[in-house]
Design an enzyme around this catalytic site. Structure first.
Site, PDB file in Angstrom:
ATOM      1  N   ASP A 354      -4.131   0.345   1.704  1.00 46.25           N
ATOM      2  CA  ASP A 354      -3.928  -1.103   1.767  1.00 46.25           C
ATOM      3  C   ASP A 354      -3.148  -1.580   0.541  1.00 46.25           C
ATOM      4  O   ASP A 354      -3.418  -1.149  -0.587  1.00 46.25           O
ATOM      5  CB  ASP A 354      -5.301  -1.784   1.826  1.00 46.25           C
ATOM      6  CG  ASP A 354      -5.214  -3.288   1.916  1.00 46.25           C
ATOM      7  OD1 ASP A 354      -4.617  -3.781   2.887  1.00 46.25           O
ATOM      8  OD2 ASP A 354      -5.729  -3.968   1.015  1.00 46.25           O
ATOM      9  N   GLU A 390       0.787   0.884   3.272  1.00 48.09           N
ATOM     10  CA  GLU A 390       1.183  -0.484   3.598  1.00 48.09           C
ATOM     11  C   GLU A 390       2.108  -0.880   2.448  1.00 48.09           C
ATOM     12  O   GLU A 390       1.635  -1.161   1.343  1.00 48.09           O
ATOM     13  CB  GLU A 390      -0.019  -1.410   3.677  1.00 48.09           C
ATOM     14  CG  GLU A 390       0.356  -2.830   4.068  1.00 48.09           C
ATOM     15  CD  GLU A 390      -0.820  -3.789   4.052  1.00 48.09           C
ATOM     16  OE1 GLU A 390      -0.899  -4.646   4.943  1.00 48.09           O
ATOM     17  OE2 GLU A 390      -1.665  -3.683   3.135  1.00 48.09           O
TER      18      GLU A 390
END
Length: 721
Positions: A354, A390
């Site tokens: 993330d 990401e």
């Protein structure tokens, strides 16, 4: 689990070892080791088996550099012991120091958690609603999680990682709770749990659908932020991490660690990999006004980026209040150790990071050769796992798509935007659509990476589902209690004429067609496709494009929809079967538009409806809404020789388009594999030769195969569900 001693009055600590960090059962006791730079004393606090009563405080007797350690011999030191730490030292936020022995701290290496968390004023290191320089002396122990010593053994027996090559990978992003919470075939006790994903009906569904990997939204232990708790909401997605080594307690029934392992083992037996969405960019401790739960009280300046102009404040490149100081060795070691643990002890197959741009920042701007990336590359355990970034954060120059190191793949949001934009009829987008469909060579080729570096998706947990992208043009996040101000407005969606639910058969049919268009494009594109769970049967979140706090029917999968829209699931299943047959859709190298010797067509060519290859003027025609893609060498014969072609005809306009067909190989006619506008026709039966035309209805796509394609492909998709 061993019984925890009821009386620790006779317990004492020996010197122990500074390695490994955490609590380690050695067979004759437990070694405790924790990093706490700047501390003057660290106490090991022992609790009853429920974590409710503190039974003893034992100062760790030894310090090796910044590591405090001690060994608790049996019979007191055994698996099942519940513990936490209290750290003594200076409290001076103006120097970045936040030690406070009144706060019970969770071991960053905790493998399992005990008790529950409660937002109480005592969990803050400073006096709530007062300047953060004022020390809070209330004891936080009654309100926070404790750690439990875990024995590492598990009956893995013949467990073997599926090791699916990147080119063959199909990722399915799902939420552990939401996927099975309403599943009728899962026993009530196991719904929303790790064991729910191990149920035969669930595993068979995934296997029959054709996905090769499940990517789980965060399962590292987390707690909801205070503002959500005050509103009666929670952090459903789990991007508010507390303990990186521990499975989230609420996803377990009796033993989350063993049950997670059982889930992994069961999925592996079905050939399905397990990828974890990991949150190493921030923690739930937040900014200077947040609680003191673990890292902040151990060594605030070692684990968090502090504002160099005001060390009492935090650098926020995550939008959550704090940012992990990945440039510091202590933080990097913690993360690498954690990754190693999930691979070696929990047998996971990969990680999606993330806000991964944070991990490449060290103490400067993002760098492909940042210390963390070098540490990952140097770790043997991580050499063959899947690494997915990401590729952005919210800091300066936070968008880094295409810049991650070799060996990493990246979420490609440009793919999502280009495909959605094309199918909603945006002008001047043919070039972007073609680049994304062909694997995004503009992003990855120059650095020597492959098409599989691109994780393609049309929907993920963050944003509209595929169905909602056809039913809503505006976000509808009122249930989040933020006056619909949260969530982004860049949805690239089209409601097909009506905002939200509709009983109009024409609107319903058009939405179904658009979903098929989006899914067909995704699963025929070069790169690694990722499906959002439920998109294969038209799941809706009622227009909420930021359902992070909705632990209810807005987020849970409605399996009645799966029954009602079985035709759509069948379509996805057959697309994935076609993808397995067609090696030309799963390339390890980029398409070049080159003609091979003795082949009639190029490996890929872009076709105008009139039959010729697109010219420069065609590419720049802002009014163009139709394009054909001729994919050469899509299949291989039994001897491995490339043969067979696929022709993908797309019409995003509102008028029918006649596509003149190219010459099929060996002079055999083209056969329609599917037509998204005629999906309810039981037998397409269309056969067309060179120079004939194929009519592609408005807002639809057609796939054709020539005579060298396998007969199972040329026979077309079945309507059977």
């Amino acid at each position: 689990m061993n019984a925890v001693p009821a009386d620790f009055t006779a317990a004492s600590l020996q010197a122990g070892s500074p390695s490994p960090l955490g609590a380690t059962w050695t067979g004759d006791g437990v070694n405790f080791a924790v990093c706490a730079g700047g501390a003057s004393r660290v106490e090991l606090c022992l609790f009853d088996e429920n974590g409710e009563r503190e039974l003893a405080r034992l100062p760790l007797p030894e310090r090796t550099e910044n590591c405090w350690h001690g060994f608790l011999p049996a019979p007191h030191g055994i698996p099942g012991v519940v513990y936490g730490f209290r750290v003594h030292g200076p409290y001076d936020p103006s120097y970045g120091l936040r030690h406070n022995p009144h706060k019970l701290l969770l071991d960053p290496y905790a493998r399992a958690l005990v008790g529950k968390f409660e937002w109480n004023p005592a969990v803050f290191g400073h006096q709530p609603d007062q300047p953060t320089e004022q020390l809070n002396t209330a004891d936080s122990a009654p309100y926070v999680y404790k750690a439990r010593v875990v024995q590492s053994g598990f009956a893995w027996s013949e467990d073997c990682p599926p090791a699916v090559p990147w080119r063959d990978t199909v990722i399915y992003e799902l939420h552990v709770k939401g996927f099975t919470k309403l599943h009728p075939a899962v026993p009530e006790r196991e719904r929303g749990k790790f064991l729910g994903l191990a149920q035969p009906a669930v595993v068979n569904y995934l296997k029959q659908l054709g996905v090769t990997a499940v990517q789980l939204l965060p399962v590292q232990a987390f707690v909801p932020e205070q503002f959500l708790a005050e509103r009666g909401l929670t952090n459903y997605w789990g991007y508010s991490s507390l303990a990186w080594f521990a499975p989230h307690p609420e996803y377990g029934i009796e033993d989350p660690v063993a049950e997670f392992r059982t889930m992994v083992k069961t999925l592996h037996a079905a050939g399905i990999e397990v990828i974890l969405d990991v949150v190493f960019n921030h923690t739930v401790e937040g900014n200077e006004k947040g609680p003191t739960l673990s890292l902040r009280g151990l060594d605030n300046a070692a684990y968090y980026k502090l504002d160099s102009n005001n060390l009492s404040r935090y650098v926020d490149r995550t939008g959550t209040g704090n940012t992990i100081a990945i440039g510091n060795a202590a933080a990097r070691k913690l993360i690498i150790d954690c990754l190693r643990y999930w691979v070696e002890e929990m047998h996971v197959d990969g990680f999606r990071f993330d806000l991964a741009a944070v991990l490449g920042r060290d103490n400067a701007p993002f760098r492909t050769d940042a210390a963390f990336f070098k540490a990952v590359a140097a770790e043997p355990t991580l050499r063959y796992v899947k690494l997915i970034a990401e590729p952005w954060d919210v800091g300066p120059e936070g968008y880094q798509l295409g810049r991650f190191p070799a060996g990493w793949s990246e979420w490609n949001d440009l793919y999502r935007d280009s495909v959605r934009g094309f199918w909603r009829g945006n002008p001047g987008i043919l070039g972007n659509f073609a680049e994304r469909f062909a694997g995004s060579s503009d992003l990855f080729r120059a650095s020597g990476r492959r098409p599989t570096a691109s994780i393609n998706y049309i929907a993920c947990h963050d944003g509209f589902t595929a169905y909602d992208a056809t039913a809503y043009e505006q976000k509808h996040n009122e249930a989040n209690l933020e006056d619909n101000h949260d969530g982004h407005n860049h949805n690239l969606s089209w409601n097909c004429g009506v905002e939200g639910p509709s009983d109009d058969p024409a609107v319903i049919e058009l939405r179904e067609r658009q979903i098929r268009n989006l899914l067909a494009t995704l699963l025929l594109s070069q790169g690694v496709p990722m499906l959002l769970a439920g998109d294969e049967f038209g799941r809706t979140q009622r227009g909420n494009n930021n359902a992070y706090c909705q632990d209810n029917e807005i987020s849970w999968l409605d399996w009645h929809d799966a029954e009602r829209r079985g035709w759509l699931t069948a379509f996805v299943r057959q697309l994935l079967t076609l993808r397995r047959y067609a090696a030309g859709l799963r390339r390890d190298t980029f398409l070049k538009g080159a003609r091979q010797v003795d082949r009639e067509h190029k490996d890929i060519s872009w076709r105008h409806p009139e039959g010729h290859e697109l010219t420069a003027a065609d590419w720049h025609d802002a009014n163009a809404r139709a394009i054909g893609v001729l994919i050469g060498h899509a299949f291989t014969d039994p001897y491995g020789t490339p043969n067979g072609h696929l022709l993908f005809l797309c019409n995003a306009g509102d008028q029918p388009v006649n596509f003149r067909l190219p010459t099929p190989t060996t002079g055999v006619v083209w056969r329609i594999v599917f037509d998204t506008a005629r999906w309810r026709v039981s037998d397409l039966g269309d056969r067309m030769g060179a120079g004939e035309s194929c009519v592609v209805a408005p807002h639809s796509c057609v796939l054709l195969a020539d005579g060298d394609a396998p007969s199972s492909v040329r026979s077309g998709f079945s309507l059977k569900t």
